[in-house]
Structure formats: C-alpha cells, structure tokens
Motif scaffolding. Structure first.
Motif: not given
Length: 136
Positions: A45-48, A110, A112-115
């Motif tokens: 999962e990519a970082k934001r 720090d 992720t995209v979804s976070q």
C-alpha cells in the motif's frame, strides 16, 4: 558482505523471478556469514500522495481555518492541523529509555493512501458537525 535490502512488488512473473533470483544468489552466503536473509510478506500500500496532501491543505484545512470559530476566535491552519492530527492521526506507543511509555503522533506523510483518505473524511465530518464548516 554488505547489507542487502530490496523490496519487490509482485505484479507479474518477472518481479517474482527477480525475488527468487535474489534469494537464490544470496541465501547461502548470508547463512554462512551468520546473517540469514529475512523475508517479510505483506500487501503493498502506497504512502499518501502529494496530490492528497495538496487537497488536504486546500480543500479541508483552509475552509476550517476560514470558517470555524471557537470561543470567539479563529485559529491558523497549522493549529487545526495539529488538533486533527492529535484527534484522528495515526499514533504509536514508544518506550523511552527510562521506561516511560508515551504516545506519539506520526506525520501524515507516514500514512498510507487509504489511511490518509479516511483521515480527511474524519476531519471534514468533525469540522462540519462541531463547527458548522461547509465544504465545497
């Protein structure tokens, strides 16, 4: 032997072949040097993304700073960012050398995209409900 560090995202057969080749070429030497390889498997999962960060500051935090009033005053974008980071940000407990356990807030970089997407939604919902902020 230098420290080996590689990450592979298994999208196709070639990336799988590259992973296997790296392990095959280095596992025996690593074991012989008493530094065996460690393999960790997780979903990628990519970082934001920077576009998410720009959206956050322009479309989420700026309207809050411009519209919200608390105790008869307004606050800076940085103040709102800090408040929401403490309320909804990703936190971790760390143990200090003296044994004290403290909770520290991680930077939004720090996340992720979804976070980060969920974080923005929570911030907007809170600002709308508690301070009457309208988002366009």
């Amino acid at each position: 032997m230098r420290l080996i560090y590689r990450e592979f995202t298994l999208r196709d057969g070639l990336s799988w072949n590259n992973l296997v080749a790296l392990v095959r070429a280095n596992a025996r030497a690593a074991i012989d040097n008493d530094k065996p390889l460690k393999v960790i498997v997780t979903q990628a999962e990519a970082k934001r993304r920077s576009v998410q960060n720009r959206y956050y500051w322009a479309a989420v935090i700026t309207p809050i700073a411009e519209q919200a009033w608390v105790g008869g005053r307004q606050f800076s974008k940085e103040s709102w960012h800090e408040l929401y980071g403490r309320l909804f940000g990703v936190c971790e407990d760390i143990t200090l050398p003296d044994g004290e356990v403290v909770t520290r807030r991680l930077s939004t970089t720090d996340m992720t995209v979804s976070q980060f997407s969920e974080y923005c939604e929570r911030v907007q919902a809170h600002a709308a409900q508690d301070y009457g902020v309208e988002f366009s």
